[in-house]
Design a protein around this motif. Structure first.
Motif, PDB file in Angstrom:
ATOM      1  N   LEU A   1       0.831  -1.201   0.000  1.00  0.00           N
ATOM      2  CA  LEU A   1       0.000   0.000   0.000  1.00  0.00           C
ATOM      3  C   LEU A   1       0.871   1.259   0.000  1.00  0.00           C
ATOM      4  N   THR A   2       1.890   1.265   0.854  1.00  0.00           N
ATOM      5  CA  THR A   2       2.747   2.442   0.972  1.00  0.00           C
ATOM      6  C   THR A   2       3.557   2.672  -0.302  1.00  0.00           C
ATOM      7  N   GLN A   3       4.166   1.626  -0.820  1.00  0.00           N
ATOM      8  CA  GLN A   3       4.995   1.784  -2.017  1.00  0.00           C
ATOM      9  C   GLN A   3       4.152   2.118  -3.245  1.00  0.00           C
ATOM     10  N   ASN A   4       2.967   1.525  -3.357  1.00  0.00           N
ATOM     11  CA  ASN A   4       2.118   1.820  -4.508  1.00  0.00           C
ATOM     12  C   ASN A   4       1.666   3.275  -4.508  1.00  0.00           C
ATOM     13  N   GLU A   5       1.282   3.787  -3.330  1.00  0.00           N
ATOM     14  CA  GLU A   5       0.854   5.188  -3.260  1.00  0.00           C
ATOM     15  C   GLU A   5       2.011   6.119  -3.594  1.00  0.00           C
ATOM     16  N   MET A   6       3.197   5.782  -3.115  1.00  0.00           N
ATOM     17  CA  MET A   6       4.364   6.607  -3.427  1.00  0.00           C
ATOM     18  C   MET A   6       4.668   6.559  -4.920  1.00  0.00           C
ATOM     19  N   GLY A   7       4.578   5.370  -5.512  1.00  0.00           N
ATOM     20  CA  GLY A   7       4.823   5.238  -6.943  1.00  0.00           C
ATOM     21  C   GLY A   7       3.826   6.020  -7.773  1.00  0.00           C
ATOM     22  N   ARG A   8       2.543   5.973  -7.382  1.00  0.00           N
ATOM     23  CA  ARG A   8       1.521   6.734  -8.110  1.00  0.00           C
ATOM     24  C   ARG A   8       1.788   8.230  -8.037  1.00  0.00           C
ATOM     25  N   ALA A   9       2.117   8.703  -6.830  1.00  0.00           N
ATOM     26  CA  ALA A   9       2.356  10.133  -6.660  1.00  0.00           C
ATOM     27  C   ALA A   9       3.562  10.596  -7.472  1.00  0.00           C
TER      28      ALA A   9
END
Length: 230
Positions: free
Chosen positions: A211-219
């Motif tokens: 969840l954390t890495q995916n949100e960072m990647g999207r941003a």
């Protein structure tokens, strides 16, 4: 394979099973973590081993800081060549006592030439608390618990206070948070650049890291797209 900069952030909350009366069980566990990293990840992966003692080292040694220093030495030796952080090695009855004990223990660590980093957690709950720990140089890193701070702007100010004071900023919180609060934490981290971000929510590993890495990647992808469109 997923790789994180720090692990396992293990919570030590059962003294008989996880520490033993002299801390030897925790040392054995730390050595086991090191050996698992070496067996599964290879020589190019060098994470920091992070243990949350939740005051337990002080409990087994009646807050004798000299004896706590001894177990920190044993833990550091057990995890070499990996860096070590120990969160809340002791827990005292007031903020002032906690700051004094952590600052003294940090002085002992330096005098002994150890490299273990001490992380403040308990009694560092509000923005004022965090500033007090920073001003006293009572920790190498402070866990900034976003829910306790009460607002996003207080979390931002806490990270910036740590950075100004030369103290590591650990943007953390609680395993009981929601996916929304975890995603908000990511954006606070991208804006303020703390030294470490907690993967949350939950007590598992992969879900919170994903969840954390995916949100960072999207941003980051959206930011790159906007820059390219300018």
């Amino acid at each position: 394979a997923r790789r994180v900069a720090s692990l396992p952030h293990a919570l030590v909350d059962n003294i008989p099973e996880q520490l033993g009366s002299d801390g030897s069980k925790l040392v054995q566990y730390a050595r086991w973590v090191k050996e698992r990293i070496q067996a599964l990840a290879g020589a190019d992966y060098r994470p920091t081993i992070h243990l949350d003692a939740h005051g337990a080292l002080g409990q087994i040694f009646d807050n004798n800081l000299g004896k706590v220093l001894g177990i920190l030495y044993a833990l550091e030796s057990a995890v070499k060549p990996y860096p070590l952080r120990v969160e809340c090695p002791v827990m005292l009855a007031s903020r002032e006592a906690q700051i004094d004990a952590m600052r003294t223990l940090r002085d002992y660590v330096r005098a002994r030439g150890l490299r273990v980093q001490l992380v403040a957690d308990e009694w560092a709950n509000t923005l004022d608390d965090i500033r007090a720990f920073v001003d006293a140089q009572a920790a190498d890193m402070i866990q900034i618990k976003m829910p306790d701070l009460g607002s996003v702007h207080n979390a931002v100010d806490a990270v910036l206070a740590c950075k100004r004071g030369g103290v590591g900023a650990f943007l953390g919180g609680s395993c009981a948070e929601t996916d929304l609060s975890a995603r908000v934490s990511v954006h606070v981290a991208l804006a303020t650049r703390p030294d470490m971000v907690m993967a949350k929510p939950g007590m598992g590993v992969d879900e919170a890291v994903m969840l954390t890495q995916n949100e960072m990647g999207r941003a980051l992808a959206e930011m790159a797209h906007r820059r390219a469109a300018q």
